[in-house]
Design an enzyme around this catalytic site. Sequence first.
Site, PDB file in Angstrom:
ATOM      1  N   ASN A   1       0.860  -1.190   0.000  1.00 12.54           N
ATOM      2  CA  ASN A   1       0.000   0.000   0.000  1.00 12.54           C
ATOM      3  C   ASN A   1       0.895   1.239   0.000  1.00 12.54           C
ATOM      4  O   ASN A   1       1.697   1.432   0.925  1.00 12.54           O
ATOM      5  CB  ASN A   1      -0.895  -0.041   1.247  1.00 12.54           C
ATOM      6  CG  ASN A   1      -1.841   1.148   1.298  1.00 12.54           C
ATOM      7  OD1 ASN A   1      -1.440   2.271   1.035  1.00 12.54           O
ATOM      8  ND2 ASN A   1      -3.076   0.912   1.653  1.00 12.54           N
TER       9      ASN A   1
ATOM     10  N   HIS B   1       1.002   6.058   1.835  1.00 13.22           N
ATOM     11  CA  HIS B   1       1.814   6.891   2.736  1.00 13.22           C
ATOM     12  C   HIS B   1       2.915   7.645   1.999  1.00 13.22           C
ATOM     13  O   HIS B   1       3.406   8.660   2.476  1.00 13.22           O
ATOM     14  CB  HIS B   1       2.359   6.043   3.879  1.00 13.22           C
ATOM     15  CG  HIS B   1       1.250   5.342   4.611  1.00 13.22           C
ATOM     16  ND1 HIS B   1       0.402   6.013   5.459  1.00 13.22           N
ATOM     17  CD2 HIS B   1       0.806   4.072   4.552  1.00 13.22           C
ATOM     18  CE1 HIS B   1      -0.503   5.159   5.911  1.00 13.22           C
ATOM     19  NE2 HIS B   1      -0.282   3.979   5.373  1.00 13.22           N
TER      20      HIS B   1
ATOM     21  N   HIS C   1      -5.582   3.689  -1.837  1.00  6.58           N
ATOM     22  CA  HIS C   1      -6.915   4.069  -1.369  1.00  6.58           C
ATOM     23  C   HIS C   1      -7.190   5.483  -1.872  1.00  6.58           C
ATOM     24  O   HIS C   1      -6.530   6.427  -1.443  1.00  6.58           O
ATOM     25  CB  HIS C   1      -6.939   4.016   0.165  1.00  6.58           C
ATOM     26  CG  HIS C   1      -8.273   4.302   0.770  1.00  6.58           C
ATOM     27  ND1 HIS C   1      -8.506   4.237   2.120  1.00  6.58           N
ATOM     28  CD2 HIS C   1      -9.476   4.665   0.218  1.00  6.58           C
ATOM     29  CE1 HIS C   1      -9.771   4.537   2.379  1.00  6.58           C
ATOM     30  NE2 HIS C   1     -10.378   4.817   1.237  1.00  6.58           N
TER      31      HIS C   1
ATOM     32  N   ARG D   1      -9.252   8.301  -1.436  1.00  2.00           N
ATOM     33  CA  ARG D   1     -10.235   8.771  -0.449  1.00  2.00           C
ATOM     34  C   ARG D   1     -11.051   9.909  -1.022  1.00  2.00           C
ATOM     35  O   ARG D   1     -10.587  10.661  -1.886  1.00  2.00           O
ATOM     36  CB  ARG D   1      -9.524   9.220   0.832  1.00  2.00           C
ATOM     37  CG  ARG D   1      -8.877   8.080   1.603  1.00  2.00           C
ATOM     38  CD  ARG D   1      -8.368   8.572   2.935  1.00  2.00           C
ATOM     39  NE  ARG D   1      -9.453   8.785   3.866  1.00  2.00           N
ATOM     40  CZ  ARG D   1      -9.747   7.981   4.894  1.00  2.00           C
ATOM     41  NH1 ARG D   1      -9.025   6.916   5.131  1.00  2.00           N
ATOM     42  NH2 ARG D   1     -10.761   8.249   5.679  1.00  2.00           N
TER      43      ARG D   1
ATOM     44  N   ARG E   1      -6.881  13.055   0.388  1.00  3.36           N
ATOM     45  CA  ARG E   1      -5.826  13.528   1.295  1.00  3.36           C
ATOM     46  C   ARG E   1      -4.453  12.965   0.945  1.00  3.36           C
ATOM     47  O   ARG E   1      -3.446  13.515   1.340  1.00  3.36           O
ATOM     48  CB  ARG E   1      -6.164  13.214   2.751  1.00  3.36           C
ATOM     49  CG  ARG E   1      -6.092  11.747   3.078  1.00  3.36           C
ATOM     50  CD  ARG E   1      -6.310  11.500   4.542  1.00  3.36           C
ATOM     51  NE  ARG E   1      -7.673  11.766   4.929  1.00  3.36           N
ATOM     52  CZ  ARG E   1      -8.241  11.245   6.015  1.00  3.36           C
ATOM     53  NH1 ARG E   1      -7.530  10.474   6.820  1.00  3.36           N
ATOM     54  NH2 ARG E   1      -9.491  11.488   6.313  1.00  3.36           N
TER      55      ARG E   1
ATOM     56  N   GLU F   1      -8.618   0.547  -3.338  1.00  2.00           N
ATOM     57  CA  GLU F   1      -9.483   0.602  -2.153  1.00  2.00           C
ATOM     58  C   GLU F   1     -10.336   1.846  -2.272  1.00  2.00           C
ATOM     59  O   GLU F   1      -9.819   2.935  -2.576  1.00  2.00           O
ATOM     60  CB  GLU F   1      -8.655   0.735  -0.876  1.00  2.00           C
ATOM     61  CG  GLU F   1      -7.890  -0.476  -0.482  1.00  2.00           C
ATOM     62  CD  GLU F   1      -7.077  -0.208   0.789  1.00  2.00           C
ATOM     63  OE1 GLU F   1      -7.152   0.896   1.355  1.00  2.00           O
ATOM     64  OE2 GLU F   1      -6.352  -1.113   1.180  1.00  2.00           O
TER      65      GLU F   1
ATOM     66  N   THR G   1      -8.525   4.034   8.010  1.00  2.00           N
ATOM     67  CA  THR G   1      -9.766   3.257   8.040  1.00  2.00           C
ATOM     68  C   THR G   1      -9.928   2.586   9.409  1.00  2.00           C
ATOM     69  O   THR G   1      -9.057   1.845   9.843  1.00  2.00           O
ATOM     70  CB  THR G   1      -9.731   2.176   6.943  1.00  2.00           C
ATOM     71  OG1 THR G   1      -9.215   2.763   5.759  1.00  2.00           O
ATOM     72  CG2 THR G   1     -11.093   1.604   6.692  1.00  2.00           C
TER      73      THR G   1
ATOM     74  N   GLU H   1     -11.403  -8.973   2.811  1.00  2.00           N
ATOM     75  CA  GLU H   1     -10.122  -8.645   3.429  1.00  2.00           C
ATOM     76  C   GLU H   1     -10.393  -8.539   4.929  1.00  2.00           C
ATOM     77  O   GLU H   1     -11.166  -7.673   5.369  1.00  2.00           O
ATOM     78  CB  GLU H   1      -9.555  -7.330   2.888  1.00  2.00           C
ATOM     79  CG  GLU H   1      -8.238  -6.971   3.598  1.00  2.00           C
ATOM     80  CD  GLU H   1      -7.488  -5.808   2.966  1.00  2.00           C
ATOM     81  OE1 GLU H   1      -7.585  -5.612   1.739  1.00  2.00           O
ATOM     82  OE2 GLU H   1      -6.802  -5.100   3.729  1.00  2.00           O
TER      83      GLU H   1
ATOM     84  N   HIS I   1      -4.118  -4.163   7.564  1.00  2.00           N
ATOM     85  CA  HIS I   1      -4.271  -3.012   8.450  1.00  2.00           C
ATOM     86  C   HIS I   1      -3.469  -3.197   9.723  1.00  2.00           C
ATOM     87  O   HIS I   1      -3.727  -4.112  10.501  1.00  2.00           O
ATOM     88  CB  HIS I   1      -5.728  -2.707   8.817  1.00  2.00           C
ATOM     89  CG  HIS I   1      -5.917  -1.254   9.109  1.00  2.00           C
ATOM     90  ND1 HIS I   1      -5.521  -0.678  10.289  1.00  2.00           N
ATOM     91  CD2 HIS I   1      -6.391  -0.244   8.349  1.00  2.00           C
ATOM     92  CE1 HIS I   1      -5.765   0.607  10.263  1.00  2.00           C
ATOM     93  NE2 HIS I   1      -6.285   0.906   9.084  1.00  2.00           N
TER      94      HIS I   1
END
Length: 240
Positions: A7, A10, A43, A45, A49, A70, A101, A151, A191
């Site tokens: 992922n 970040h 993801h 969003r 962000r 995602e 999340t 998931e 996660h």
Amino acid sequence: MPTLGVNIDHIATIRQARRTVEPDPVAAAVLAELAGADGITVHLREDRRHIQDRDVKLLRQTVRTHLNLEMAATDEMIKIALEIQPDYVTLVPERREEVTTEGGLNIAEQSDRMGYVVTTLQAAGIPVSLFVDADSQQIHASAATSAQFVELHTGRYADAKTETARVSELQMLKQGCQQAIAAGLRVNAGHGLTYWNTHAVACLDGMEELNIGHTIVSRAALVGLERAVREMKQVIRGEF
Ligand code: PXP
């Protein structure tokens, strides 16, 4: 052993902190794949962000493994997914005020809407995964939507403060995995997984893919820092 979906949200978070162009998550995806990532997860969003629309469009063209998008189950995101055609979509709950999340989807409470979103994406050839807690009600409701994957949310396992709590959360993940497979679902998880707590989850029978982001980007920032500082010293000396 499960595969690794990296992922890269970040990386985009660091970029957006300055609203600049670096570090580029598209470049990060290339490096992650060169290092052996089996998939790239982002993801998108609602508030944009971190990952931007531009990132998802470019990643669709550059990712050589598979792209897992995602997203929240909103009409806006469905439209984007239908345009982008990721290799699969993971539906996640989303609230603007959360840092990341929190908690899995409540499929049981919104089964009609989820069923509609799952079949809309599947009709366009996009497999769907539902991000849920390892809870039998949620797993059975997920299977009823005809989604191919769940998931399992590993956040509670990752946050466990004592060894007893950790073992108990791992047992719930194990049961969730078994229930999902018995219900005809394929199983991913993610996660809060770190270098210290991932192996036990990777050993769960039937686990297919782990989606991991924060710990990898955190480690990259530290293991890469010495080199980055040395290179800036070289820039100052005109040697770079
Ligand atoms: N899976 C899902 C559904 C997520 O929402 C996230 C966080 O964006 C992850 C996996 C990755 O979590 P982490 O960054 O804590 O590894």
